[in-house]
Scaffold this motif. Structure first.
Motif, PDB file in Angstrom:
ATOM      1  N   LEU A 211       7.596  -3.040  -2.811  1.00  0.00           N
ATOM      2  CA  LEU A 211       7.420  -2.649  -1.415  1.00  0.00           C
ATOM      3  C   LEU A 211       7.640  -1.157  -1.228  1.00  0.00           C
ATOM      4  N   GLY A 212       6.806  -0.542  -0.398  1.00  0.00           N
ATOM      5  CA  GLY A 212       7.102   0.793   0.092  1.00  0.00           C
ATOM      6  C   GLY A 212       7.882   0.624   1.387  1.00  0.00           C
ATOM      7  N   MET A 213       8.300   1.703   1.980  1.00  0.00           N
ATOM      8  CA  MET A 213       8.986   1.603   3.279  1.00  0.00           C
ATOM      9  C   MET A 213       8.557   2.773   4.160  1.00  0.00           C
ATOM     10  N   GLY A 214       8.241   2.475   5.412  1.00  0.00           N
ATOM     11  CA  GLY A 214       7.885   3.543   6.340  1.00  0.00           C
ATOM     12  C   GLY A 214       9.136   4.205   6.893  1.00  0.00           C
ATOM     13  N   PRO A 215       8.993   5.378   7.515  1.00  0.00           N
ATOM     14  CA  PRO A 215      10.143   6.068   8.106  1.00  0.00           C
ATOM     15  C   PRO A 215      10.820   5.226   9.191  1.00  0.00           C
TER      16      PRO A 215
ATOM     17  N   GLY B  87       0.834  -1.206   0.000  1.00  0.00           N
ATOM     18  CA  GLY B  87       0.000   0.000   0.000  1.00  0.00           C
ATOM     19  C   GLY B  87       0.865   1.251   0.000  1.00  0.00           C
ATOM     20  N   GLY B  88       0.258   2.359   0.378  1.00  0.00           N
ATOM     21  CA  GLY B  88       0.994   3.617   0.491  1.00  0.00           C
ATOM     22  C   GLY B  88       1.223   4.305  -0.840  1.00  0.00           C
ATOM     23  N   SER B  89       2.241   5.163  -0.857  1.00  0.00           N
ATOM     24  CA  SER B  89       2.489   6.027  -2.021  1.00  0.00           C
ATOM     25  C   SER B  89       2.900   5.235  -3.267  1.00  0.00           C
ATOM     26  N   LEU B  90       3.352   4.011  -3.065  1.00  0.00           N
ATOM     27  CA  LEU B  90       3.793   3.158  -4.172  1.00  0.00           C
ATOM     28  C   LEU B  90       2.783   3.095  -5.316  1.00  0.00           C
ATOM     29  N   ILE B  91       1.520   2.949  -4.961  1.00  0.00           N
ATOM     30  CA  ILE B  91       0.516   2.707  -6.005  1.00  0.00           C
ATOM     31  C   ILE B  91       0.368   3.922  -6.928  1.00  0.00           C
TER      32      ILE B  91
HETATM   33  O1  LIG Z   1      -0.288  -1.028   3.722  1.00  0.00           O
HETATM   34  C1  LIG Z   1       0.703  -0.481   4.149  1.00  0.00           C
HETATM   35  O2  LIG Z   1       0.660   0.298   5.116  1.00  0.00           O
HETATM   36  C2  LIG Z   1       1.970  -0.759   3.488  1.00  0.00           C
HETATM   37  O3  LIG Z   1       2.054  -1.735   2.577  1.00  0.00           O
HETATM   38  C3  LIG Z   1       3.221  -0.169   4.003  1.00  0.00           C
HETATM   39  O4  LIG Z   1       4.287  -1.084   4.110  1.00  0.00           O
HETATM   40  C4  LIG Z   1       3.599   0.993   3.111  1.00  0.00           C
HETATM   41  O5  LIG Z   1       4.049   0.540   1.858  1.00  0.00           O
HETATM   42  C5  LIG Z   1       4.653   1.841   3.799  1.00  0.00           C
HETATM   43  O6  LIG Z   1       4.127   2.294   5.005  1.00  0.00           O
HETATM   44  C6  LIG Z   1       5.060   3.031   2.959  1.00  0.00           C
HETATM   45  O7  LIG Z   1       3.959   3.864   2.773  1.00  0.00           O
HETATM   46  P1  LIG Z   1       4.174   5.318   2.155  1.00  0.00           P
HETATM   47  O8  LIG Z   1       4.887   5.125   0.860  1.00  0.00           O
HETATM   48  O9  LIG Z   1       2.787   5.871   1.963  1.00  0.00           O
HETATM   49  O10 LIG Z   1       4.982   6.081   3.147  1.00  0.00           O
END
Ligand SMILES: O=C(O)[C@H](O)[C@@H](O)[C@H](O)[C@H](O)COP(=O)(O)O
Length: 269
Positions: free
Chosen positions: A156-160, A50-54
Motif C-alpha cells: 500500500l501507498g499512503m496519501g498525505p 497505485g502511486g509512487s509505490l510501483i
Molecule cells: O490508486 C491510488 O490512488 C492509490 O492506490 C493510492 O492509495 C496511492 O497509493 C496513494 O495515494 C499514495 O500515492 P503516492 O505514493 O503517489 O503519493
C-alpha cells in the motif's frame, strides 16, 4: 536504515536515508516473501496499489531478482483501481504494466486486473467473485480467524491525508465488514470512481507493507505509525486502521516521510 517499531504488535518501521535505499530494501523484502510463500504454498499472491509505490518496486526487475525470483509462481492483484480504461494514464493497471509487469515473466493468466468495461459496482462484484474462486482452490489462502482471503503480501501507498488503497478519511467504505471488494464514486483524489479492497481483506493478509516517501506524508506517518492520543478518531486516518490480525505490518519510509516520527520510542514489535 534505522529500524524501530510502534506501539502496535507485529509492526516494524524501516526508515531510509533516500528513496533509492528504500527501493533496494523493498525489492529484497518482496523477493524474500515470494521465496517463503513459494516454498510453503507453491505460489505467491501479491496485491498492489497505485502511486509512487510501483516505481519504488523497480529494482525487482533488475539483477539479481530478474533471475532469482520464481515469477511463474506469482499471482498479481490490485488492492485498488481507478475506474478508467486500462490504457488510460490514470489506470493503476497501466502504471503497473508499464513499470513492472512488462519487465518480468509473470504469466498473463496470473494477472487479475479489474474490469474496466462495466460499472464500478459490477467491477467490484466481479473482482470479489474472482477472488472467491481462487480462495476456494486455495491459490489465495484463507484467514484462520474469518473467511477472508489471506494474500501473501498487500503493498500500500499512503496519501498525505492518510488514505490507503481507495479508502479515504471518514468514508463509509471504512466501515464495511462483510464485503471483500467495494467501490466508491466520490474519491477526493481524482478520478472519483474507484474499486478497492476493504479493511477486513487488508487486515487479513499475511504481510502488509506501507510505503511512503516525501515530507507531505510526515504528519500522517507520525499519527498512523507511531501512535496518537486515545481519543483519536481512527476513521480520520485510514492508514491507522491497517492493523493485520495475524499478519505482519512493515512501514517503508524515507527520512522525509519519517521526519516527524520520534524514532527513539521505537523497537521492533
Ligand atoms: O490508486 C491510488 O490512488 C492509490 O492506490 C493510492 O492509495 C496511492 O497509493 C496513494 O495515494 C499514495 O500515492 P503516492 O505514493 O503517489 O503519493
Amino acid at each position: 536504515m534505522s529500524a524501530c517499531g510502534g506501539p502496535k504488535i507485529k509492526s516494524e518501521l524501516r526508515v531510509f536515508e533516500s528513496a533509492d535505499e528504500l527501493a533496494t530494501d523493498l525489492a529484497e523484502y518482496i523477493s524474500q516473501l515470494s521465496e517463503n510463500s513459494v516454498k510453503e504454498r507453491g505460489c505467491f499472491t501479491i496485491a498492489l496499489s497505485g502511486g509512487s509505490l510501483i516505481s519504488l518496486m523497480g529494482k525487482l526487475c533488475e539483477a539479481p531478482y530478474d533471475k532469482t525470483v520464481d515469477w511463474t509462481k506469482w499471482f498479481v492483484f490490485w488492492a485498488d483501481e481507478r475506474a478508467v480504461a486500462k490504457n488510460h494514464i490514470d489506470s493503476n493497471h497501466k502504471l503497473t504494466k508499464d513499470l513492472f509487469l512488462s519487465k518480468v515473466p509473470i504469466l498473463n493468466s496470473h494477472v487479475f486486473s479489474i474490469n474496466d468495461n462495466v460499472t464500478v459496482e459490477e467491477a467490484a462484484a466481479e473482482y470479489e467473485f474472482a477472488i472467491r474462486q481462487l480462495v476456494k482452490i486455495r491459490t489465495v489462502g484463507v484467514s484462520e480467524s474469518n473467511d477472508c482471503p489471506k494474500f501473501d503480501l498487500i503493498l500500500l501507498g499512503m496519501g498525505p491525508d492518510g488514505h490507503v488503497a481507495s479508502l479515504f478519511p471518514h468514508h463509509p467504505a471504512l466501515e464495511l465488514k462483510e464485503e471483500w471488494v467495494t467501490y466508491i464514486t466520490d474519491s477526493p483524489k481524482p478520478p472519483p470512481e474507484r474499486i478497492t479492497f476493504t479493511l477486513p481483506v487488508i487486515n487479513s493478509a499475511s504481510n502488509v507493507a506501507m510505503v511512503a516517501v516525501g515530507e507531505e506524508k510526515a504528519m500522517a506517518v507520525h499519527l498512523a505509525a507511531a501512535g496518537a492520543g486515545e481519543n483519536f478518531d481512527a476513521s480520520s486516518l485510514p492508514a491507522r486502521m491497517v492493523q493485520p490480525t495475524d499478519g505482519k505490518l512493515v512501514w517503508f519510509l524515507d527520512s522525509t516521510a519519517a521526519s516527524v516520527l520520534d524514532v527513539s520510542n521505537g523497537g521492533s514489535g
